[in-house]
Motif scaffolding. Structure first.
Motif, PDB file in Angstrom:
ATOM      1  N   GLY A 177       0.780  -1.242  -0.005  1.00  0.00           N
ATOM      2  CA  GLY A 177      -0.023  -0.184   0.080  1.00  0.00           C
ATOM      3  C   GLY A 177       0.781   1.035   0.131  1.00  0.00           C
ATOM      4  O   GLY A 177       2.142   1.216  -0.334  1.00  0.00           O
ATOM      5  N   GLU A 178       0.203   2.364   0.613  1.00  0.00           N
ATOM      6  CA  GLU A 178       1.015   3.485   0.566  1.00  0.00           C
ATOM      7  C   GLU A 178       2.077   3.633   1.625  1.00  0.00           C
ATOM      8  O   GLU A 178       1.678   3.079   2.907  1.00  0.00           O
ATOM      9  CB  GLU A 178       0.092   4.796   0.965  1.00  0.00           C
ATOM     10  CG  GLU A 178      -1.031   4.927  -0.149  1.00  0.00           C
ATOM     11  CD  GLU A 178      -1.975   6.134   0.257  1.00  0.00           C
ATOM     12  OE1 GLU A 178      -1.417   7.124   0.952  1.00  0.00           O
ATOM     13  OE2 GLU A 178      -3.173   6.187  -0.452  1.00  0.00           O
ATOM     14  N   GLY A 231       1.688   6.288   4.412  1.00  0.00           N
ATOM     15  CA  GLY A 231       0.082   6.925   4.654  1.00  0.00           C
ATOM     16  C   GLY A 231      -0.229   7.258   6.188  1.00  0.00           C
ATOM     17  O   GLY A 231       0.512   7.124   7.084  1.00  0.00           O
ATOM     18  N   ASP A 232      -1.384   8.041   6.178  1.00  0.00           N
ATOM     19  CA  ASP A 232      -2.005   8.229   7.610  1.00  0.00           C
ATOM     20  C   ASP A 232      -2.191   7.153   8.505  1.00  0.00           C
ATOM     21  O   ASP A 232      -2.399   6.160   7.659  1.00  0.00           O
ATOM     22  CB  ASP A 232      -2.842   9.339   7.532  1.00  0.00           C
ATOM     23  CG  ASP A 232      -4.186   9.168   6.756  1.00  0.00           C
ATOM     24  OD1 ASP A 232      -4.460   7.798   6.747  1.00  0.00           O
ATOM     25  OD2 ASP A 232      -5.036   9.983   6.254  1.00  0.00           O
ATOM     26  N   GLN A 244      -5.416   6.178   9.089  1.00  0.00           N
ATOM     27  CA  GLN A 244      -6.446   5.372   8.628  1.00  0.00           C
ATOM     28  C   GLN A 244      -6.116   4.344   7.513  1.00  0.00           C
ATOM     29  O   GLN A 244      -6.369   3.466   7.384  1.00  0.00           O
ATOM     30  CB  GLN A 244      -7.516   6.212   8.182  1.00  0.00           C
ATOM     31  CG  GLN A 244      -8.340   6.791   9.368  1.00  0.00           C
ATOM     32  CD  GLN A 244      -8.880   5.761  10.341  1.00  0.00           C
ATOM     33  OE1 GLN A 244      -9.502   4.774  10.069  1.00  0.00           O
ATOM     34  NE2 GLN A 244      -8.423   6.029  11.662  1.00  0.00           N
ATOM     35  N   ASN A 245      -4.962   4.905   6.586  1.00  0.00           N
ATOM     36  CA  ASN A 245      -4.525   4.348   5.549  1.00  0.00           C
ATOM     37  C   ASN A 245      -3.948   3.023   5.904  1.00  0.00           C
ATOM     38  O   ASN A 245      -3.839   1.814   5.482  1.00  0.00           O
ATOM     39  CB  ASN A 245      -3.934   5.033   4.491  1.00  0.00           C
ATOM     40  CG  ASN A 245      -4.629   5.957   3.854  1.00  0.00           C
ATOM     41  OD1 ASN A 245      -5.885   5.916   3.301  1.00  0.00           O
ATOM     42  ND2 ASN A 245      -3.933   7.408   3.545  1.00  0.00           N
ATOM     43  N   ASP A 273      -6.075   0.282   7.133  1.00  0.00           N
ATOM     44  CA  ASP A 273      -6.810  -0.167   5.830  1.00  0.00           C
ATOM     45  C   ASP A 273      -5.896  -1.156   5.304  1.00  0.00           C
ATOM     46  O   ASP A 273      -6.135  -2.418   4.995  1.00  0.00           O
ATOM     47  CB  ASP A 273      -6.926   0.673   4.745  1.00  0.00           C
ATOM     48  CG  ASP A 273      -8.273   1.787   5.237  1.00  0.00           C
ATOM     49  OD1 ASP A 273      -9.135   1.289   5.968  1.00  0.00           O
ATOM     50  OD2 ASP A 273      -8.336   2.639   4.481  1.00  0.00           O
ATOM     51  N   THR A 274      -4.341  -0.877   5.416  1.00  0.00           N
ATOM     52  CA  THR A 274      -3.431  -1.783   4.694  1.00  0.00           C
ATOM     53  C   THR A 274      -3.200  -2.979   5.554  1.00  0.00           C
ATOM     54  O   THR A 274      -3.259  -4.211   5.114  1.00  0.00           O
ATOM     55  CB  THR A 274      -2.343  -1.104   4.089  1.00  0.00           C
ATOM     56  OG1 THR A 274      -2.567   0.108   3.503  1.00  0.00           O
ATOM     57  CG2 THR A 274      -1.202  -1.794   3.500  1.00  0.00           C
ATOM     58  N   GLU A 309      -6.138  -5.332   4.958  1.00  0.00           N
ATOM     59  CA  GLU A 309      -6.303  -6.108   3.764  1.00  0.00           C
ATOM     60  C   GLU A 309      -5.108  -7.049   3.895  1.00  0.00           C
ATOM     61  O   GLU A 309      -5.277  -8.201   3.175  1.00  0.00           O
ATOM     62  CB  GLU A 309      -5.767  -4.892   2.758  1.00  0.00           C
ATOM     63  CG  GLU A 309      -5.713  -5.630   1.013  1.00  0.00           C
ATOM     64  CD  GLU A 309      -7.138  -5.887   0.762  1.00  0.00           C
ATOM     65  OE1 GLU A 309      -7.084  -6.834  -0.017  1.00  0.00           O
ATOM     66  OE2 GLU A 309      -8.258  -5.553   1.281  1.00  0.00           O
TER      67      GLU A 309
END
Length: 260
Positions: A129-130, A133-134, A136-137, A140-141, A144
C-alpha cells in the motif's frame, strides 16, 4: 518515527524494523534472506489450499494441547497463526510506519515445537500500500494484508475440515490483535508513549473494519471479546483474560451450546 529514521526510504525502514522485532518477543520474529536450514518450510498459502496439510497441523496442535476435539485444536491453531501475522504487521507499523507485504505464497511457515511457528521470507518483504500513509490508510492496509490476505482463506479452510463458528474465528483474530497491542504497549510505552498510542489507535481502527467489526470492545490497551476461543475445553484449560465468559463454563458442552 523519530530522528533520521523518517528520512530513510520506506523499504529500508521496513527492513530495519522487521529485523529488530525479535526484541519484542518470539511472536514478532520474521526471518529474512537466504538460509541453509529450510527443511519443513512451506508457503502459508499451502495451509489454506491443502485440507490434508491443515488437518495435519490442527492434529499436531491438538496433541500438544492434549485434546481430541478437532474444533478446539483448530480454534487454537488459527488464533496462533493470526497472532503471528498481526505481530509482524503491526510491529512494523509501530516501529517504521510501514506495512509489510505478507503475500501468503511468499511467507514461509513451519511449526517449531514448543514455541510459536517460524516465519521466513526471502527476499525481505516490500512495503504494501501507501508507504507513508496516515493512520487510517495504515489501518486499511494492515487489514487488507492480514485479514483479507490470510485470515479469510484460513477461516474458510478451517471450516472445511471442522464445524467451527466463523464468528468465533474472527473473535480469535481480534483477540490475537489485542494481544499484540498489549505486548507493543509494554515494549514501547516506557520510552516512546506517543508511538505506543499510535499503535493502539491503528489497531483499534483495524478492529473496526470488515470481519473484525463487533468482535469486542477496548478499554485502553485492554480488550473484551464477544466470543470464546474454546481453550477452556482442553485439560487444565480455563478462560483467557479477554474471554466473553467471566467464569469457565462446564468442561464439556454440546457443540451448539454457548457463545461462539
Amino acid at each position: 518515527m523519530t530522528g533520521g529514521q523518517g528520512m530513510l526510504p520506506a523499504a529500508n525502514r521496513l527492513r530495519d524494523a522487521l529485523g529488530g522485532l525479535i526484541e519484542i518477543g518470539p511472536f514478532f520474529a520474521l526471518a529474512m534472506g537466504p538460509r541453509a536450514d529450510t527443511a519443513g518450510f512451506r508457503p502459508l498459502g499451502d495451509l489454506y489450499r491443502a485440507p490434508d496439510l491443515l488437518a495435519h497441523h490442527v492434529h499436531d496442535v491438538g496433541v500438544r494441547l492434549g485434546t481430541d476435539e478437532v474444533r478446539v485444536a483448530a480454534s487454537i491453531a488459527q488464533l496462533g497463526i493470526a497472532a503471528r501475522l498481526w505481530s509482524v504487521a503491526l510491529g512494523a507499523v509501530a516501529r517504521a510506519g510501514v506495512v509489510p507485504d505478507l503475500d501468503p505464497d511468499r511467507v514461509m511457515w513451519r511449526l517449531s515445537p514448543p514455541g510459536p511457528a517460524e516465519l521466513w521470507v526471502d527476499p525481505p518483504p516490500r512495503p504494501a500500500g501507501e508507504s507513508d500513509g496516515d493512520e487510517q490508510n495504515l489501518a486499511d492496509t494492515v487489514y487488507e494484508v492480514v485479514a483479507e490476505g490470510h485470515l479469510v482463506p484460513l477461516a474458510q479452510a478451517i471450516r472445511r475440515i471442522t464445524p467451527v463458528s466463523e464468528r468465533l474465528l474472527w473473535g480469535n483474530a481480534a483477540s490475537g490483535l489485542a494481544g499484540v497491542v498489549r505486548m507493543l504497549d509494554r515494549h514501547l510505552r516506557p520510552d516512546d508513549p506517543a508511538r505506543a498510542d499510535t499503535a493502539m489507535r491503528i489497531a483499534g481502527a483495524v478492529q473496526s473494519r470488515g470481519h473484525l467489526r463487533d468482535t469486542g470492545t477496548w478499554s485502553g490497551a485492554g480488550f473484551r471479546r464477544t466470543t470464546c476461543c474454546l481453550y477452556y475445553r482442553i485439560p487444565q484449560g480455563g478462560t483467557c483474560g479477554d474471554c466473553v465468559f467471566t467464569d469457565a463454563p462446564p468442561s464439556r458442552r454440546a457443540p451448539g451450546d454457548g457463545p461462539r
